[in-house]
Structure formats: C-alpha cells, structure tokens
Design an enzyme around this catalytic site. Structure first.
Site: not given
Length: 323
Positions: A13, A130, A165, A173, A225, A253, A256
């Site tokens: 990535g 990460d 909320r 991750g 994630e 993304h 990134r």
C-alpha cells in the site's frame, strides 16, 4: 572502478513518506558514492517484468512533500508465482543491478528476506502506516495517519456533541490497533476497540451507558477495522442496544493520502540514508529500523517473523478514559 547500479522499489500500500526515502537514497548514493539508480516501477511487478526508469537528481527534485510514491506500487509477490524468485534474480542480471533497496511492509520485506537467502544483495526499509512491523519502534506514514485520524475525531466530536449522538469511527488496522489507540488517545475517544483485545456487545453497551448516566449525552468510539466481537453464552439471543442515535464514519483511504508530516519526512530521510550506507558497506540481508532515537540495522528475518502488536500496558492506560 566501474560505477555500481542500484535498484529501488516500493511495494504494498502507498504511504506518506515513501518519496522522502527515495530522495535520500538517490541523493546520497549519487553525491557520496557515485552510484547510478534505476527506479523499479510498481514494486515486485516491475522486477518480474523488467519495468524501470532512470532515477537521478532531476527525478527526485521536489518530491519530499509529496504523498504516495513516484515509482508506483503493487501487491505482487513473486513467490506466489511459478519460479518467481528465479525470475527476479535473472532480471536483476538483465537490468545490471548490483544491489536492490526494497521499501515496504511485511509482505514486501518477506520477499526481500527470501531473496536474501538466495544471495541477492538486498536491503530493506520498513513501511506501513499500521506500525505493526517487528523490529522498529515506528515506521514512516504512521505519524501522518495518526494526525489525519486525530483531526477527523476532533471534527466529528463537534457534530456528535451538537446532535447528542454516538459516533463510531472506523480506522485502518487489520491486525493491530496502533492507529486506533494513538489517535483515540489524542482525540479523546470514549472507547477504543482494537484487534488485540476481545469485546462483547454488552461490554460496549455498558461502557457507553455508563458515560451517559454521568451526564454526557454523546460518545466517540474509535474502532480498528480488525477489531472483533466475541459472544458470551446465549448473548446472541439477548442483544440490547444503547437506544442512542448512532452514526458510523469509515475513514478508509483518507488515512493514506496527502502530504507526510514533518516527523515522517525526517524518519523517511533517515531510513533512506541508512539504507544506502548499508549498500555501500555491503551489509546485505538487513533492514534499517528506529530503536529509541537511533537508526540501526537488523536482519530482515527478524523484521518479518512476527507482527508487532499493541502493548497491553499502553491499552490499559487508554481504558482510564473509557466511559
């Protein structure tokens, strides 16, 4: 003595700071060691296809603040293809490369480690937002990602408070929760869920309710994630929600992209200088790493033998602010 020709590739990535590494490798390699450079395009895919372009001082001019990688990248793994390792070795000869600098994460450096065992002269540079690569305290790109997520939490905080909320923010991750934990701490999250820990629905609901019971009518939950829920016996039949209005934001993304932070530019530069120094010393089969404030070299095999997971002590610190 003939000039040596060095190849550089970026795999996996994309990540802020990659261009800082490329710039440092090429700049010192040319000015201090009189090397020539070939930029391998699209990672290991370029090594499989002999796809490269010249890299000189002109090509690296102005790339320091740019995100992504000027060389392109891919997730190609030569060892997942028939005779892939041998093809890479043959293509190094075809491209007349005396050594290779591979910049990437666990998969890219795993390939580099296997090639090193085949006597390929190769040096690795750790890259993953990460921050889960073993053997180095930090990888470039991580600081940029944490800053992006922290800013997002700050922005979501205001709308969560305005509308009373529960806001759930998913961050990168898959296997480790370094981004979630650091950004969650920095952004004042009310709960942080990471892959290294186990959670039940009731535990999460209880934490949010406890916060609301003490007069707070909004909550911020940061979720890596890869975080997973486990079920207590019979729990699947008695789920209870919080009854609070909830919204989910997946940053994806965004984490990134964009220009690297000053920290990542400096770290990438330090890694690049150290990598080309290893090439010059003929110290191959190594990866540069940050340990404390020092850049050191460790065996590639050590870097890819396991993932670096979040310390329990650091997570325990974060739980003080849950609920």
């Amino acid at each position: 003595m003939a000039e040596k020709t060095i190849g550089i590739l970026t795999g996996g990535g994309d990540c802020p700071g990659l261009n800082a590494v490329i710039r440092a490798v090429v700049r010192k390699g040319i000015t201090a060691y009189r090397y020539r450079f070939r930029g391998i395009l699209k990672g290991w895919k370029g090594m499989m296809e002999c796809d490269w372009e010249p890299l000189g001082l002109e090509e690296i001019s102005g790339i320091l603040p740019k995100g992504g990688t000027i060389l392109g990248t891919s997730r190609t793994n030569p060892f997942k293809e028939e005779d892939g390792g041998e093809i890479v070795v043959d293509n190094m000869r075809r491209m007349k490369l005396d050594a290779l600098v591979a910049i990437g994460g666990e998969d890219t450096l795993g390939v580099a480690n296997k090639l090193a065992s085949m006597s390929v002269p190769i040096v690795g540079v750790p890259k993953t937002i990460d921050n889960d690569l073993n053997g180095t305290d930090y990888t470039f790109g991580f600081d940029t990602a944490v800053n992006i997520v922290t800013e997002a939490i700050d922005r979501i905080h205001t709308t969560a408070e305005s509308h009373n909320r529960v806001m759930v923010i998913e961050v990168m991750g898959r296997h480790s929760g370094w981004i979630a934990l650091h950004a969650g701490l920095a952004g004042g999250a009310d709960m942080i869920l990471i892959p290294e820990q186990k959670y039940t629905i009731q535990e999460i609901v209880s934490t949010i309710r406890k916060r609301h019971e003490r007069g707070k009518d909004f909550s911020i939950v940061v979720v890596a994630e890869g975080a997973q829920l486990v079920s207590e016996e019979g729990e699947e039949n008695k789920y209870e929600g919080t009854s609070y209005e909830t919204r989910v934001t997946v940053l994806g993304h965004l984490q990134r992209g964009g220009t690297p932070t000053a920290f990542d530019r400096v770290l990438g530069t330090r890694f690049g200088i150290a990598a080309i120094d290893l090439v010059h010393a003929g110290d191959f089969g190594k990866m540069v790493s940050l340990q404390g404030n020092e850049i050191v070299a460790i065996p590639l095999a050590e870097a890819v033998n396991q993932l670096k997971l979040v310390d329990q002590e650091l997570y325990d610190l974060a739980t003080v602010f849950f609920g």
